[in-house]
Design an enzyme around this catalytic site. Structure first.
Site, PDB file in Angstrom:
ATOM      1  N   LYS A   1       0.929  -1.278   0.051  1.00  0.00           N
ATOM      2  CA  LYS A   1      -0.061   0.127   0.080  1.00  0.00           C
ATOM      3  C   LYS A   1       1.011   1.219  -0.061  1.00  0.00           C
ATOM      4  O   LYS A   1       2.005   1.258  -0.038  1.00  0.00           O
ATOM      5  CB  LYS A   1      -0.943  -0.074   1.358  1.00  0.00           C
ATOM      6  CG  LYS A   1      -1.885  -1.302   1.081  1.00  0.00           C
ATOM      7  CD  LYS A   1      -2.945  -1.230   0.007  1.00  0.00           C
ATOM      8  CE  LYS A   1      -3.894  -2.188  -0.310  1.00  0.00           C
ATOM      9  NZ  LYS A   1      -4.112  -3.447   0.732  1.00  0.00           N
TER      10      LYS A   1
HETATM   11  C1  LIG Z   1      -5.605  -4.390   0.860  1.00  0.00           C
HETATM   12  C2  LIG Z   1      -6.963  -4.311   0.574  1.00  0.00           C
HETATM   13  C3  LIG Z   1      -7.659  -4.500   1.613  1.00  0.00           C
HETATM   14  C4  LIG Z   1      -7.123  -5.264   2.899  1.00  0.00           C
HETATM   15  O1  LIG Z   1      -6.085  -4.809   3.578  1.00  0.00           O
HETATM   16  P1  LIG Z   1      -5.374  -5.651   4.691  1.00  0.00           P
HETATM   17  O2  LIG Z   1      -4.711  -4.620   5.619  1.00  0.00           O
HETATM   18  O3  LIG Z   1      -4.252  -6.425   4.117  1.00  0.00           O
HETATM   19  O4  LIG Z   1      -6.297  -6.465   5.503  1.00  0.00           O
HETATM   20  C5  LIG Z   1      -8.817  -4.191   1.907  1.00  0.00           C
HETATM   21  N1  LIG Z   1      -9.535  -3.533   0.572  1.00  0.00           N
HETATM   22  C6  LIG Z   1      -8.629  -3.154  -0.232  1.00  0.00           C
HETATM   23  C7  LIG Z   1      -9.488  -2.768  -1.599  1.00  0.00           C
HETATM   24  C8  LIG Z   1      -7.316  -3.635  -0.568  1.00  0.00           C
HETATM   25  O5  LIG Z   1      -6.664  -3.182  -1.526  1.00  0.00           O
END
Ligand SMILES: *Cc1c(COP(=O)(O)O)cnc(C)c1O
Length: 384
Positions: free
Chosen positions: A191
């Protein structure tokens, strides 16, 4: 997610990864400080991290958790959503946006995207999918491009629905987290900022946020830190909670990352503008969704290949040129688990988008030379 770049056999140049966490000496030093302090979870750093993240998003407060998925689960649970309730979700998302609905026993209802240029949840299709059981909407700011705030707010208000944001792609954009009742952010390794695993929840109503905070730690009325600080070893359990706590090590990494997030998002924007220019020049048949003036955290760079092109061939050619790509997303309603739960769902625009989509590398370590190489290789792959 593989962060380690191996060597490309064909070019002997390092493989260009689609995403890459940026962590280094400052994060290392911050981790060492936590270890030396002897206090490793739910202490001052988690609190400080919550304050800093809230400031960036114009929120009074937030609750740090161990993932965005946990954050979404807490939001739905704290809002009391459950069996008999329906929640509108896009299928063009990561499955976590859907799973959180299933965790509380509610029913996810898949909504199509608006168009290939605007692969965000369609207002028209959402309206068509509303029933008397619809209770909430989960908006996803796909690729970091913000959904239309006013339209969704009036949509929700007119129908008495709870508006929730899956803001996993939008860390650092001050508007994200201000749409409805609550939002969850992700700090997973790919992210815009990372704590390895981690996330946070913002909520407008302080009572809702407190309920989420209590639910994060088993519904206990006080955390370990408070109990030691006050030497009060007694506590009560007032609700069914979970263990979704963030630890001091992650908070320490997060505090360093937060100081860099705006600069990284600016770099992502510069790279996205450069991509648009190079793609228009070298691959005019490739469509780039959204536009440069769309508010975005520029999380990923999705492009659409021309109809009829074999995507796997393009992926393979790029791979042999040392360029990693991915697909955002194989739509949720097509995975066998959701198909078996909810058979026969058809979302034509989502399916067309998903069949032609290719995600090109985008992260702050990339430079013009990389984008030059990527767009030349894509042009060659398309011409082949
Ligand atoms: C990465 C992601 C998540 C989940 O995030 P985590 O921190 O890995 O639980 C949820 N929604 C979207 C759109 C994502 O890209």
């Amino acid at each position: 997610m593989a962060a380690v770049a191996d060597e490309s056999v064909a070019t002997q140049e390092p493989v260009i990864m689609v995403a890459e966490p940026i962590i280094g000496p400052e994060e290392k030093a911050a981790l060492c400080q936590v270890i030396d302090s002897g206090w490793i979870t739910m202490g001052d750093r988690v609190k400080t991290f919550e304050r800093s993240f809230s400031e960036m998003h114009g929120a009074r407060d937030c609750v740090a958790v161990d993932s965005c998925t946990a954050g979404l689960h807490l939001i739905l649970a704290a809002l009391g959503l459950g069996p008999g309730d329906e929640v509108l979700v896009p299928a063009m998302t990561f499955v976590a946006s859907v799973n959180c609905v299933l965790y509380v026993g509610a029913k996810p209802v898949f909504v199509d995207i608006a168009s290939p240029e605007k692969p965000l949840m369609s207002l028209e299709d959402a309206a068509a999918k509303c029933t008397s059981r619809t209770k909430a909407i989960i908006l996803v700011h796909f690729a970091g491009y913000l959904a239309d705030r006013e339209s969704w707010q009036s949509f929700a208000t007119e129908r008495g629905l709870l508006l929730i944001e899956d803001a996993a792609h939008a860390a650092g954009l001050p508007e994200a987290g201000t749409y409805g009742v609550a939002a969850a952010f992700s700090f997973y390794g790919n992210k815009n900022m990372t704590t390895a695993e981690g996330g946070t929840v913002v909520a407008q109503d302080p009572n809702l946020l407190e309920r989420i905070r209590t639910m994060r730690g088993h519904g206990l009325t006080s955390g370990t830190f408070q109990r030691v600080a006050s030497r009060d070893r007694s506590y009560d359990v007032t609700m069914l909670g979970f263990n979704y706590r963030m630890d001091e090590l992650r908070a320490a990494i997060g505090l360093v990352q937060l100081t860099k997030l705006q600069g990284w998002n600016d770099k992502r924007k510069t790279l996205t503008a450069l991509y648009r220019m190079l793609l228009a020049e070298r691959c005019p048949e490739v469509q780039v969704p959204f536009s440069m003036d769309w508010r975005s955290s520029y999380h990923i760079l999705p492009v659409l290949l021309p109809k009829g092109k074999n995507r796997q061939d393009v992926i393979d050619q790029l791979r042999s040129a040392g360029i990693q790509t991915t697909i955002h997303y194989p739509p949720a309603h097509r995975f066998s688990f959701y198909r078996s739960l909810m058979p026969g769902i058809s979302l034509p625009k989502t399916e067309d988008f998903a069949d032609r989509e290719l995600t090109l590398p985008l992260h702050p370590r990339l430079e013009e030379v990389h984008l030059d190489r990527i767009t030349r290789s894509l042009a060659a792959a398309l011409a082949a």
